[in-house]
Enzyme design. Sequence first.
Site, PDB file in Angstrom:
ATOM      1  N   ASN A  18     -10.123   0.925  -0.194  1.00 12.84           N
ATOM      2  CA  ASN A  18      -9.103  -0.051  -0.582  1.00 12.84           C
ATOM      3  C   ASN A  18      -8.423   0.305  -1.906  1.00 12.84           C
ATOM      4  O   ASN A  18      -7.343  -0.229  -2.201  1.00 12.84           O
ATOM      5  CB  ASN A  18      -9.716  -1.450  -0.678  1.00 12.84           C
ATOM      6  CG  ASN A  18      -9.763  -2.152   0.676  1.00 12.84           C
ATOM      7  OD1 ASN A  18      -8.944  -1.879   1.554  1.00 12.84           O
ATOM      8  ND2 ASN A  18     -10.717  -3.042   0.862  1.00 12.84           N
ATOM      9  N   ALA A  36     -18.934  -3.419   4.606  1.00 15.88           N
ATOM     10  CA  ALA A  36     -17.677  -2.747   4.952  1.00 15.88           C
ATOM     11  C   ALA A  36     -17.302  -1.629   3.995  1.00 15.88           C
ATOM     12  O   ALA A  36     -16.368  -0.865   4.275  1.00 15.88           O
ATOM     13  CB  ALA A  36     -16.544  -3.767   5.002  1.00 15.88           C
ATOM     14  N   HIS A  37     -17.942  -1.541   2.827  1.00 15.56           N
ATOM     15  CA  HIS A  37     -17.753  -0.428   1.899  1.00 15.56           C
ATOM     16  C   HIS A  37     -16.298  -0.256   1.456  1.00 15.56           C
ATOM     17  O   HIS A  37     -15.883   0.861   1.120  1.00 15.56           O
ATOM     18  CB  HIS A  37     -18.260   0.886   2.518  1.00 15.56           C
ATOM     19  CG  HIS A  37     -19.639   0.776   3.084  1.00 15.56           C
ATOM     20  ND1 HIS A  37     -19.861   0.414   4.395  1.00 15.56           N
ATOM     21  CD2 HIS A  37     -20.854   0.954   2.527  1.00 15.56           C
ATOM     22  CE1 HIS A  37     -21.161   0.375   4.622  1.00 15.56           C
ATOM     23  NE2 HIS A  37     -21.785   0.685   3.500  1.00 15.56           N
ATOM     24  N   CYS A  38     -15.521  -1.324   1.475  1.00 14.82           N
ATOM     25  CA  CYS A  38     -14.101  -1.278   1.087  1.00 14.82           C
ATOM     26  C   CYS A  38     -13.331  -0.253   1.906  1.00 14.82           C
ATOM     27  O   CYS A  38     -12.347   0.325   1.434  1.00 14.82           O
ATOM     28  CB  CYS A  38     -13.958  -0.960  -0.410  1.00 14.82           C
ATOM     29  SG  CYS A  38     -14.768  -2.135  -1.505  1.00 14.82           S
ATOM     30  N   ALA A  39     -13.775  -0.005   3.151  1.00 14.08           N
ATOM     31  CA  ALA A  39     -13.141   0.997   4.013  1.00 14.08           C
ATOM     32  C   ALA A  39     -12.832   0.391   5.377  1.00 14.08           C
ATOM     33  O   ALA A  39     -13.418   0.776   6.393  1.00 14.08           O
ATOM     34  CB  ALA A  39     -14.048   2.214   4.150  1.00 14.08           C
TER      35      ALA A  39
END
Length: 379
Positions: free
Chosen positions: A97, A335-338
Amino acid sequence: MIYLDNAATTLVKPPQVIDAVVRAMTSMGNAARGAHTGALEASRTIYGARVKLAELFCCPRPDHVVFAANATEALNMALSGLLNPGDHVISTDWEHNSVLRPLYRLEAERGIALSFVPADRLGRLDDSMFETLMRPSTKAVVCAHASNLTGNVLDLRRVGETARRHGALFLVDAAQTAGSLPVDMEAMDIDVLCFTGHKGLMGPQGTGGLCIRPGVELRPWKVGGSGVHSYDRNQPQSYPTRLEAGTLNGHGIAGLSAALDFILETGVEAIEQRERQLMERFYSGVAAIDGVSVYGEFSQKRRAAIVALNLRDWDSAAVSDELSQTYSIATRPGAHCAPRMHRALGTEDQGAVRFSFSWFNTEEEIDAAVRAVQTLAEE
């Protein structure tokens, strides 16, 4: 605690990093804000860190190494400073993100057109798609060196050559690879390289920045105090001052400089080999466990030291919490900012449990983590 969340931040630092921060807290003033001993000590330390980063990344000029709080700030500086209404940008499904949200904002505010190279179910990208997506209006290719979810690594030389051939700028997010995989701005045709200090570079949080190829001009993302040209209404135009309004995190940069000493002395190739051995040891231990799904392409010659997995249909946060509470193993779920990568892998709802490894992890820790996953799978 067995710390296997190094893709988020390295917990164990070289001892000299802590020593350097402590010394800086008691000796450094404000860089470029005076000629007394404390101010000069700060200026020398910060410039020394620029020189080391230029050496590490093959940036032609140390004064084109600009400091920021992290890779997110660096990416915002780069994208906002380069892109104009009507520009077209090519990016990928791998992106964090830190890339996606600035691009989406510029799409809404400046009419930037976006195209994305899709990832398949193994998280792989087809390099030829960068060529296919090129347009006359393509201003830049913006991509991560490695996926922060799967550890898959992009062939930057090939992508950089494609961008250069079409007259597009090449911006790279090296948050997951800086310090642990070789990055050569000149050989890879990189125009702007964004990095963070607290992951593979083993430095303090609150450090990062961007390396800019000479000839690439970025508008200042923020303006303010610089310590020089104080009577000018506009931000000074010379690098790095152009992009460094306000007081830098000198204490953190002192720690980062010490970490760079460790990395340059140890060698990036040695660090890469060590972390890959740990990653492969873990992968070989968990891949055959019944009920374990592992994501990513593990036949690559070069990849980041990351293994993301799920246990059956269990929520990744519940698995990560169990690993922490019962086995004292630190991982990263969710979600790992992905978001685009999870959609590509089909893990948008479940997320994934990410294990990520560092130079300072041990084989005994890896084996303990494998046993923990085995026990949870049997339960």
